[in-house]
Design a protein around this motif. Sequence first.
Motif, PDB file in Angstrom:
ATOM      1  N   ARG A 132      35.024  34.057  37.290  1.00 62.05           N
ATOM      2  CA  ARG A 132      36.455  34.252  37.085  1.00 62.05           C
ATOM      3  C   ARG A 132      37.268  33.801  38.292  1.00 62.05           C
ATOM      4  NH1 ARG A 132      35.291  40.071  34.135  1.00 62.05           N
ATOM      5  NH2 ARG A 132      34.748  39.179  32.097  1.00 62.05           N
ATOM      6  N   ALA A 133      36.703  33.941  39.496  1.00 67.86           N
ATOM      7  CA  ALA A 133      37.407  33.464  40.683  1.00 67.86           C
ATOM      8  C   ALA A 133      37.511  31.948  40.669  1.00 67.86           C
ATOM      9  CB  ALA A 133      36.674  33.938  41.941  1.00 67.86           C
ATOM     10  N   ARG A 134      36.437  31.277  40.255  1.00 66.49           N
ATOM     11  CA  ARG A 134      36.476  29.808  40.178  1.00 66.49           C
ATOM     12  C   ARG A 134      37.486  29.344  39.139  1.00 66.49           C
ATOM     13  NH1 ARG A 134      30.914  30.681  40.759  1.00 66.49           N
ATOM     14  NH2 ARG A 134      30.581  30.500  38.495  1.00 66.49           N
ATOM     15  N   ALA A 135      37.554  30.072  38.029  1.00 65.09           N
ATOM     16  CA  ALA A 135      38.520  29.702  36.996  1.00 65.09           C
ATOM     17  C   ALA A 135      39.946  29.875  37.493  1.00 65.09           C
ATOM     18  CB  ALA A 135      38.291  30.551  35.741  1.00 65.09           C
ATOM     19  N   GLU A 136      40.180  30.925  38.287  1.00 62.70           N
ATOM     20  CA  GLU A 136      41.525  31.160  38.811  1.00 62.70           C
ATOM     21  C   GLU A 136      41.908  30.089  39.819  1.00 62.70           C
ATOM     22  OE1 GLU A 136      44.124  34.797  40.829  1.00 62.70           O
ATOM     23  OE2 GLU A 136      41.996  35.043  40.351  1.00 62.70           O
ATOM     24  N   VAL A 137      40.974  29.702  40.681  1.00 58.43           N
ATOM     25  CA  VAL A 137      41.251  28.643  41.654  1.00 58.43           C
ATOM     26  C   VAL A 137      41.533  27.329  40.946  1.00 58.43           C
ATOM     27  CG1 VAL A 137      40.236  27.238  43.483  1.00 58.43           C
ATOM     28  CG2 VAL A 137      39.946  29.716  43.502  1.00 58.43           C
ATOM     29  N   LYS A 138      40.747  27.025  39.922  1.00 57.10           N
ATOM     30  CA  LYS A 138      40.955  25.791  39.169  1.00 57.10           C
ATOM     31  C   LYS A 138      42.318  25.781  38.507  1.00 57.10           C
ATOM     32  CE  LYS A 138      38.936  22.965  35.498  1.00 57.10           C
ATOM     33  NZ  LYS A 138      37.840  22.855  34.493  1.00 57.10           N
ATOM     34  N   GLU A 139      42.743  26.954  38.026  1.00 51.54           N
ATOM     35  CA  GLU A 139      44.038  27.038  37.352  1.00 51.54           C
ATOM     36  C   GLU A 139      45.185  26.826  38.331  1.00 51.54           C
ATOM     37  OE1 GLU A 139      46.746  27.267  34.486  1.00 51.54           O
ATOM     38  OE2 GLU A 139      44.573  27.253  34.208  1.00 51.54           O
ATOM     39  N   LYS A 140      45.053  27.311  39.567  1.00 53.43           N
ATOM     40  CA  LYS A 140      46.132  27.224  40.539  1.00 53.43           C
ATOM     41  C   LYS A 140      46.138  25.916  41.313  1.00 53.43           C
ATOM     42  CE  LYS A 140      46.478  32.223  41.305  1.00 53.43           C
ATOM     43  NZ  LYS A 140      46.368  33.310  42.300  1.00 53.43           N
ATOM     44  N   THR A 141      45.020  25.204  41.298  1.00 53.93           N
ATOM     45  CA  THR A 141      44.920  23.976  42.070  1.00 53.93           C
ATOM     46  C   THR A 141      45.279  22.792  41.195  1.00 53.93           C
ATOM     47  OG1 THR A 141      43.152  24.933  43.400  1.00 53.93           O
ATOM     48  CG2 THR A 141      43.409  22.540  43.481  1.00 53.93           C
ATOM     49  N   PRO A 142      46.299  21.998  41.542  1.00 49.31           N
ATOM     50  CA  PRO A 142      46.645  20.828  40.730  1.00 49.31           C
ATOM     51  C   PRO A 142      45.561  19.780  40.811  1.00 49.31           C
ATOM     52  CG  PRO A 142      47.907  20.859  42.771  1.00 49.31           C
ATOM     53  CD  PRO A 142      47.171  22.165  42.715  1.00 49.31           C
ATOM     54  N   ASP A 143      45.444  19.009  39.747  1.00 43.13           N
ATOM     55  CA  ASP A 143      44.448  17.950  39.728  1.00 43.13           C
ATOM     56  C   ASP A 143      44.794  16.922  40.788  1.00 43.13           C
ATOM     57  OD1 ASP A 143      43.151  19.146  37.674  1.00 43.13           O
ATOM     58  OD2 ASP A 143      44.221  18.040  36.094  1.00 43.13           O
ATOM     59  N   GLY A 144      43.825  16.565  41.570  1.00 40.59           N
ATOM     60  CA  GLY A 144      44.036  15.543  42.592  1.00 40.59           C
ATOM     61  C   GLY A 144      43.682  14.168  42.078  1.00 40.59           C
ATOM     62  N   GLY A 145      44.253  13.162  42.679  1.00 43.31           N
ATOM     63  CA  GLY A 145      43.949  11.785  42.312  1.00 43.31           C
ATOM     64  C   GLY A 145      42.664  11.329  42.962  1.00 43.31           C
ATOM     65  N   PRO A 146      42.231  10.116  42.739  1.00 43.31           N
ATOM     66  CA  PRO A 146      41.022   9.608  43.354  1.00 43.31           C
ATOM     67  C   PRO A 146      41.169   9.532  44.860  1.00 43.31           C
ATOM     68  CG  PRO A 146      42.247   7.848  42.254  1.00 43.31           C
ATOM     69  CD  PRO A 146      42.890   9.130  41.878  1.00 43.31           C
ATOM     70  N   ALA A 147      40.044   9.680  45.574  1.00 39.17           N
ATOM     71  CA  ALA A 147      40.075   9.649  47.035  1.00 39.17           C
ATOM     72  C   ALA A 147      40.573   8.305  47.545  1.00 39.17           C
ATOM     73  CB  ALA A 147      38.684   9.955  47.586  1.00 39.17           C
ATOM     74  N   ASP A 148      40.233   7.257  46.870  1.00 40.65           N
ATOM     75  CA  ASP A 148      40.652   5.920  47.267  1.00 40.65           C
ATOM     76  C   ASP A 148      41.243   5.222  46.047  1.00 40.65           C
ATOM     77  OD1 ASP A 148      40.991   3.364  48.145  1.00 40.65           O
ATOM     78  OD2 ASP A 148      39.011   3.151  49.057  1.00 40.65           O
ATOM     79  N   PRO A 149      42.570   5.272  45.859  1.00 40.79           N
ATOM     80  CA  PRO A 149      43.177   4.663  44.670  1.00 40.79           C
ATOM     81  C   PRO A 149      42.880   3.178  44.558  1.00 40.79           C
ATOM     82  CG  PRO A 149      44.750   6.105  45.790  1.00 40.79           C
ATOM     83  CD  PRO A 149      43.559   5.975  46.701  1.00 40.79           C
ATOM     84  N   GLY A 150      42.822   2.484  45.687  1.00 40.02           N
ATOM     85  CA  GLY A 150      42.536   1.054  45.646  1.00 40.02           C
ATOM     86  C   GLY A 150      41.156   0.763  45.108  1.00 40.02           C
ATOM     87  N   ALA A 151      40.158   1.531  45.560  1.00 42.48           N
ATOM     88  CA  ALA A 151      38.797   1.325  45.069  1.00 42.48           C
ATOM     89  C   ALA A 151      38.705   1.658  43.593  1.00 42.48           C
ATOM     90  CB  ALA A 151      37.822   2.189  45.873  1.00 42.48           C
ATOM     91  N   ALA A 152      39.399   2.713  43.163  1.00 41.31           N
ATOM     92  CA  ALA A 152      39.389   3.074  41.743  1.00 41.31           C
ATOM     93  C   ALA A 152      40.008   1.966  40.902  1.00 41.31           C
ATOM     94  CB  ALA A 152      40.141   4.384  41.533  1.00 41.31           C
ATOM     95  N   ARG A 153      41.085   1.365  41.402  1.00 43.72           N
ATOM     96  CA  ARG A 153      41.723   0.271  40.661  1.00 43.72           C
ATOM     97  C   ARG A 153      40.801  -0.937  40.541  1.00 43.72           C
ATOM     98  NH1 ARG A 153      45.443  -0.378  43.828  1.00 43.72           N
ATOM     99  NH2 ARG A 153      44.746  -2.262  44.879  1.00 43.72           N
ATOM    100  N   ARG A 154      40.089  -1.249  41.619  1.00 40.58           N
ATOM    101  CA  ARG A 154      39.170  -2.396  41.580  1.00 40.58           C
ATOM    102  C   ARG A 154      38.030  -2.140  40.610  1.00 40.58           C
ATOM    103  NH1 ARG A 154      40.493  -2.217  47.103  1.00 40.58           N
ATOM    104  NH2 ARG A 154      38.608  -1.020  47.621  1.00 40.58           N
ATOM    105  N   ARG A 155      37.517  -0.904  40.584  1.00 39.77           N
ATOM    106  CA  ARG A 155      36.453  -0.582  39.626  1.00 39.77           C
ATOM    107  C   ARG A 155      36.960  -0.715  38.194  1.00 39.77           C
ATOM    108  NH1 ARG A 155      35.328   3.552  43.425  1.00 39.77           N
ATOM    109  NH2 ARG A 155      36.483   5.080  42.179  1.00 39.77           N
ATOM    110  N   ALA A 156      38.179  -0.256  37.942  1.00 40.52           N
ATOM    111  CA  ALA A 156      38.741  -0.379  36.598  1.00 40.52           C
ATOM    112  C   ALA A 156      38.920  -1.842  36.210  1.00 40.52           C
ATOM    113  CB  ALA A 156      40.081   0.357  36.537  1.00 40.52           C
ATOM    114  N   GLU A 157      39.324  -2.677  37.142  1.00 42.42           N
ATOM    115  CA  GLU A 157      39.498  -4.102  36.841  1.00 42.42           C
ATOM    116  C   GLU A 157      38.169  -4.770  36.534  1.00 42.42           C
ATOM    117  OE1 GLU A 157      41.473  -5.472  40.312  1.00 42.42           O
ATOM    118  OE2 GLU A 157      43.479  -4.831  39.662  1.00 42.42           O
TER     119      GLU A 157
END
Length: 484
Positions: free
Chosen positions: A125-150
């Motif tokens: 239940r503590a993990r669920a509460e932390v997950k609920e309060k923590t906003p989703d973060g983006g990828p650690a390296d947006p540039g690398a994620a974009r290159r992988r998607a391409e």
Amino acid sequence: MLLTDGGEPLGAAAPAARWTVEQVLALAPDDASRKAGNKLGTAGPWSDTGGDVAGAVWGLCRGSGSKPYRTVIDTTGPAYKCSCPSRKFPCKHALGLLLLLASGGSAPPAGDPPDWAGEWLTGRRARAEVKEKTPDGGPADPGAARRRAERRAERIDGGAQELEQRLTDLLRGGLAAAEQSGYGLWDETAARMVDAQAPGLASRVRELGAIAASGPGWPVRLLEECALLHLLDTAWLGIDRLPQPLAATVRTRVGLAASAEGPPVRDHWLVLAQYDTPEGKIVTRRIWLYGRDSGRIALLLSFGAAGRSPGQALPVGVSLDAELTPYGGAGQLRAELGPQFGLPVPTGTPPPGVPVTEAIAAYGRALSDDPWLDSWPVTLRDVIPVPSPDGWQLTDAEGDAALPVAATALSRPALWKLVALSGGRPLTVFGECGHRGFDPLAAWPGGSEGGDTASPDPSSRALPDAVAATATATATATETVPLI
């Protein structure tokens, strides 16, 4: 995470919805687990059982060793923890404890969990509460994620172009070649689509192998499916020119992962149906929901690997106050379950239904947004199951229109449950309406007036004797009746 209306953890006692035996058995990863769980679904092997107001249950199960197995379940997930060495999930002890609760016995004594159960529940239940309060973060390296998607998009481009060439060769050589090649041709093509990182294309290609020589009219069915596959290829290769909702649908159909985009919709969601579909080594669970206030239909999807059932499960026929975040895409109904503001509450009130003609029209409108759609969820009102030359059909009370029952439903014992529930009288039925017919998933006695539970006249519809014998008793039910 269960929250109150104000967003605080649920503290007041509230009755949890009782699971049915069928719903519990649907969680089992295989038939062996179902049989073993059934043997443990009695009070004999259990001791020190208990539960709390937040939906947790626990107990000690006597086994072959000197120490009993410690089993604890969070029914709001559901999630399971057991001290047994089984690698199956849920194990037979978890199934047995849930079956014990679903078998109609008294509820476990309410109280605080023992230390061994409380530690796991507190952490979960503590993990669920932390997950609920923590906003989703983006990828650690947006540039690398974009290159992988391409790079992946380039591979899918190549796979789509290769598939187009193979479809062209098939049509030039004649469809008879598909019958001679059997599954080999399509398995090889599907493997190439997997190499191209397009699992959606691979899945549709594999389905072509089952069409050839599948019975009278197979060339027409094969040509239709090839045309839809060609349309998907063409849409992907020209995706930059498509409207954003349709482009999102094409990405999903090709096999690219999507994410819930919002905005969240809070409502009292009625659980209409839940069923599993094996897809290779993965089991897909579909849960259909209806929003009482918004009038929206939503689909929850979860997946389980070999030996594990999908983690998400909700008892059919309950209503839960919760938030859903919808996914993007034209005509897509998929959503992600967010926080729940209380425990599920049983309800027997069906969603409003539509006549047969409107159900067909709704599927047609959905096809304009998603041409690859096999079916569309719809609730039929005032329909009666009757025999037809090709099997069964659902006809409106006046007999002016009818929908054939899909072949997949004809082989399920639940079809007879539907017939018995009707007993020759109108029903409200929820299911999936598509080009293969109507697949009934849940039903409620009585027509649009609701609560019409008078004794039916089974002989008026020439029901089989075994069905007619149970029609009167079954038709007095007021709860949602699962048909799958």
